[in-house]
Write a protein that holds these residues in place. Structure first.
Motif, mmCIF file in Angstrom:
data_model
loop_
_atom_site.group_PDB
_atom_site.id
_atom_site.type_symbol
_atom_site.label_atom_id
_atom_site.label_comp_id
_atom_site.label_asym_id
_atom_site.label_seq_id
_atom_site.Cartn_x
_atom_site.Cartn_y
_atom_site.Cartn_z
ATOM 1 N N GLN A 47 -9.416 -6.721 2.952
ATOM 2 C CA GLN A 47 -9.179 -7.800 3.914
ATOM 3 C C GLN A 47 -8.075 -8.747 3.424
ATOM 4 O O GLN A 47 -8.316 -9.930 3.179
ATOM 5 C CB GLN A 47 -10.484 -8.581 4.148
ATOM 6 C CG GLN A 47 -11.594 -7.743 4.772
ATOM 7 C CD GLN A 47 -12.887 -8.527 4.903
ATOM 8 O OE1 GLN A 47 -13.716 -8.524 3.995
ATOM 9 N NE2 GLN A 47 -13.067 -9.208 6.022
ATOM 10 N N PRO A 48 -6.867 -8.246 3.282
ATOM 11 C CA PRO A 48 -5.784 -9.106 2.792
ATOM 12 C C PRO A 48 -5.404 -10.184 3.806
ATOM 13 O O PRO A 48 -5.589 -10.001 5.017
ATOM 14 C CB PRO A 48 -4.628 -8.120 2.586
ATOM 15 C CG PRO A 48 -4.899 -7.023 3.565
ATOM 16 C CD PRO A 48 -6.396 -6.886 3.626
ATOM 17 N N THR A 49 -4.885 -11.283 3.310
ATOM 18 C CA THR A 49 -4.374 -12.325 4.215
ATOM 19 C C THR A 49 -2.946 -12.025 4.641
ATOM 20 O O THR A 49 -2.444 -12.591 5.608
ATOM 21 C CB THR A 49 -4.417 -13.706 3.528
ATOM 22 O OG1 THR A 49 -3.680 -13.631 2.292
ATOM 23 C CG2 THR A 49 -5.849 -14.122 3.233
ATOM 24 N N SER A 50 -2.287 -11.113 3.922
ATOM 25 C CA SER A 50 -0.926 -10.702 4.260
ATOM 26 C C SER A 50 -0.674 -9.304 3.702
ATOM 27 O O SER A 50 -1.157 -8.970 2.618
ATOM 28 C CB SER A 50 0.097 -11.679 3.669
ATOM 29 O OG SER A 50 1.405 -11.153 3.787
ATOM 30 N N LEU A 51 0.088 -8.514 4.446
ATOM 31 C CA LEU A 51 0.466 -7.187 3.956
ATOM 32 C C LEU A 51 1.788 -7.229 3.185
ATOM 33 O O LEU A 51 2.298 -6.183 2.787
ATOM 34 C CB LEU A 51 0.560 -6.193 5.119
ATOM 35 C CG LEU A 51 -0.774 -5.830 5.791
ATOM 36 C CD1 LEU A 51 -0.556 -4.779 6.870
ATOM 37 C CD2 LEU A 51 -1.783 -5.323 4.769
ATOM 38 N N LYS A 52 2.302 -8.433 2.970
ATOM 39 C CA LYS A 52 3.506 -8.576 2.141
ATOM 40 C C LYS A 52 3.143 -8.603 0.653
ATOM 41 O O LYS A 52 4.018 -8.515 -0.203
ATOM 42 C CB LYS A 52 4.257 -9.859 2.521
ATOM 43 C CG LYS A 52 4.843 -9.818 3.933
ATOM 44 C CD LYS A 52 5.551 -11.114 4.288
ATOM 45 C CE LYS A 52 6.117 -11.069 5.708
ATOM 46 N NZ LYS A 52 6.749 -12.354 6.090
ATOM 47 N N ASP A 53 1.864 -8.727 0.369
ATOM 48 C CA ASP A 53 1.366 -8.785 -1.007
ATOM 49 C C ASP A 53 1.639 -7.446 -1.707
ATOM 50 O O ASP A 53 1.181 -6.391 -1.260
ATOM 51 C CB ASP A 53 -0.146 -9.062 -0.959
ATOM 52 C CG ASP A 53 -0.765 -9.175 -2.343
ATOM 53 O OD1 ASP A 53 -0.076 -8.854 -3.334
ATOM 54 O OD2 ASP A 53 -1.938 -9.554 -2.432
ATOM 55 N N PRO A 54 2.405 -7.448 -2.823
ATOM 56 C CA PRO A 54 2.718 -6.203 -3.534
ATOM 57 C C PRO A 54 1.474 -5.429 -3.983
ATOM 58 O O PRO A 54 1.477 -4.202 -4.025
ATOM 59 C CB PRO A 54 3.531 -6.677 -4.745
ATOM 60 C CG PRO A 54 4.071 -8.011 -4.361
ATOM 61 C CD PRO A 54 3.052 -8.616 -3.458
ATOM 62 N N ALA B 100 -4.915 -3.807 17.418
ATOM 63 C CA ALA B 100 -5.308 -5.223 17.483
ATOM 64 C C ALA B 100 -5.673 -5.759 16.098
ATOM 65 O O ALA B 100 -6.694 -6.412 15.913
ATOM 66 C CB ALA B 100 -6.487 -5.400 18.451
ATOM 67 N N TYR B 101 -4.807 -5.494 15.132
ATOM 68 C CA TYR B 101 -5.080 -5.887 13.752
ATOM 69 C C TYR B 101 -4.893 -7.385 13.553
ATOM 70 O O TYR B 101 -5.738 -8.058 12.970
ATOM 71 C CB TYR B 101 -4.174 -5.073 12.818
ATOM 72 C CG TYR B 101 -4.333 -5.373 11.335
ATOM 73 C CD1 TYR B 101 -5.549 -5.775 10.790
ATOM 74 C CD2 TYR B 101 -3.252 -5.227 10.471
ATOM 75 C CE1 TYR B 101 -5.681 -6.035 9.443
ATOM 76 C CE2 TYR B 101 -3.372 -5.482 9.119
ATOM 77 C CZ TYR B 101 -4.583 -5.887 8.601
ATOM 78 O OH TYR B 101 -4.709 -6.143 7.271
ATOM 79 N N GLY B 102 -3.771 -7.912 14.019
ATOM 80 C CA GLY B 102 -3.551 -9.351 13.908
ATOM 81 C C GLY B 102 -2.715 -9.786 12.733
ATOM 82 O O GLY B 102 -2.454 -10.976 12.556
ATOM 83 N N LEU B 103 -2.290 -8.829 11.889
ATOM 84 C CA LEU B 103 -1.368 -9.147 10.801
ATOM 85 C C LEU B 103 -0.065 -8.375 10.994
ATOM 86 O O LEU B 103 -0.073 -7.238 11.461
ATOM 87 C CB LEU B 103 -1.959 -8.774 9.437
ATOM 88 C CG LEU B 103 -3.032 -9.671 8.830
ATOM 89 C CD1 LEU B 103 -3.356 -9.203 7.416
ATOM 90 C CD2 LEU B 103 -2.614 -11.133 8.812
ATOM 91 N N LEU B 104 1.031 -8.995 10.622
ATOM 92 C CA LEU B 104 2.340 -8.356 10.710
ATOM 93 C C LEU B 104 2.445 -7.243 9.676
ATOM 94 O O LEU B 104 2.060 -7.402 8.522
ATOM 95 C CB LEU B 104 3.431 -9.408 10.453
ATOM 96 C CG LEU B 104 4.873 -8.939 10.534
ATOM 97 C CD1 LEU B 104 5.252 -8.644 11.977
ATOM 98 C CD2 LEU B 104 5.809 -9.994 9.954
ATOM 99 N N LEU B 105 2.961 -6.101 10.109
ATOM 100 C CA LEU B 105 3.217 -5.001 9.179
ATOM 101 C C LEU B 105 4.692 -5.009 8.801
ATOM 102 O O LEU B 105 5.556 -4.710 9.640
ATOM 103 C CB LEU B 105 2.865 -3.644 9.808
ATOM 104 C CG LEU B 105 1.418 -3.169 9.646
ATOM 105 C CD1 LEU B 105 0.465 -4.060 10.423
ATOM 106 C CD2 LEU B 105 1.284 -1.715 10.068
ATOM 107 N N PRO B 106 5.024 -5.370 7.547
ATOM 108 C CA PRO B 106 6.433 -5.384 7.135
ATOM 109 C C PRO B 106 6.986 -3.950 7.076
ATOM 110 O O PRO B 106 6.224 -2.975 6.996
ATOM 111 C CB PRO B 106 6.404 -6.024 5.757
ATOM 112 C CG PRO B 106 5.004 -5.842 5.265
ATOM 113 C CD PRO B 106 4.119 -5.796 6.472
#
Length: 313
Positions: free
Chosen positions: A63-70, A88-94
């Protein structure tokens, strides 16, 4: 050999697809979902429907708060999944995440792209009077719902359908569609979205849910259906919100917002053109009730005027 799948999603709409994917026998080594959030009257921490389902299926959950986390990116990379399914994930996928799985990331989107890109495609389709919507399985890219289409699945919108009803229909359709796509993953042929016909489904706000009685009865009725159950269309009565959950367009005229007929079984309000016969409504601090029950305990008399909201673009 069936592909291995990382699944990313949060609400019920996504959970239905995860259930179908697992039921179809696919390996799901990782589920991504939003962090637990306070909810309800007690504001207790609540797990998302996807997390609850994943726990019951004994799947690995992050359950990450961001997918930018290495760190989370390294975890995704180490799994070496064939594809990521996003609903409907709700987080941006870089971009750095989009390219990790062998077949990239597939999104289950609830509209017939390029119509209704964005946050509220079901509600905006109903509000606009679209006769149909559907599910698109899309190859994700860095843009907002701009990726190539892998498959389209039509869904008719009934003249009385609410957003809740269309949501449930598309939820089942999306689950069926993604399984079919995954079963033929190496045969899918992406088709670029056309440049014409692009519309944006902007997020709903409580302010725009206030009824502007100067609009036509047809427009207001579509708004009521589109905003049911969230945020709920409303008007002011006795300086408090009065939610209107169901109505029918009828013949009638008068100053917009004025009650032109009120009896045990009818509550008819004049609009910019024609009128609305209100069938289900809810005053502040009470439950929703049909008009005959509401009329038994509330004095909504002929000539009462509901104030109009300002026009919303």
């Amino acid at each position: 050999m069936k592909p291995s799948i990382i699944f990313a999603g949060t609400p019920d709409f996504a959970a239905a697809s995860l259930q179908a994917i697992v039921a179809a026998g696919f390996d799901v080594p990782l589920v991504l979902t939003q962090p637990d959030r306070p909810s309800g009257r007690g504001m207790k921490q609540q797990s998302s429907p996807v997390k609850q389902l994943a726990l019951s299926l004994e799947l690995d959950i992050q359950q990450p708060t961001s997918l930018k986390d290495p760190e989370i990116q390294a975890h995704i990379r180490a799994i070496q999944a064939d594809v990521m399914v996003v609903a409907a994930y709700g987080l941006l996928l870089p971009q750095s995440v989009l390219t990790i799985p062998r077949y990239g990331c597939l999104n289950i989107h609830a509209s017939l792209l390029p119509r209704w890109r964005g946050a509220a495609p079901i509600q905006r389709a109903i509000e606009a009077g679209d006769s149909e919507t559907g599910i698109c399985i899309m190859q994700m890219d860095a843009g907002l719902d701009t990726g190539a289409i892998l498959s389209r699945h039509l869904y008719p919108i009934g003249e009385n359908d609410t957003a809740a009803q269309v949501h449930d229909g598309l939820m089942a359709l999306g689950a069926k569609a993604i399984v079919a796509n995954l079963q033929h993953l190496d045969q899918l042929k992406p088709i670029s979205q056309p440049e014409t016909g692009v519309t944006y489904a902007h997020k709903l706000s409580k302010a725009e849910a206030q009824i502007n009685w100067h609009r036509s009865a047809d427009e207001i009725n579509r708004q009521i259906r589109a905003f049911n159950p969230v945020p709920g269309s409303w008007t002011l009565w006795q300086d408090k919100p009065l939610k209107i959950w169901r109505a029918q367009v009828v013949e009638g005229s008068g100053q917009p917002g004025t009650i032109v007929q009120s009896d045990e079984h009818h509550l008819i309000v004049a609009c910019g053109s024609k009128a609305l016969s209100i069938e289900l409504l809810q005053k502040a601090g009470s439950k929703a009730m049909p008009v005959n029950a509401f009329q038994a305990g509330n004095a909504l008399s002929i000539g009462t005027i509901f104030p109009s909201a300002e026009s919303h673009s």
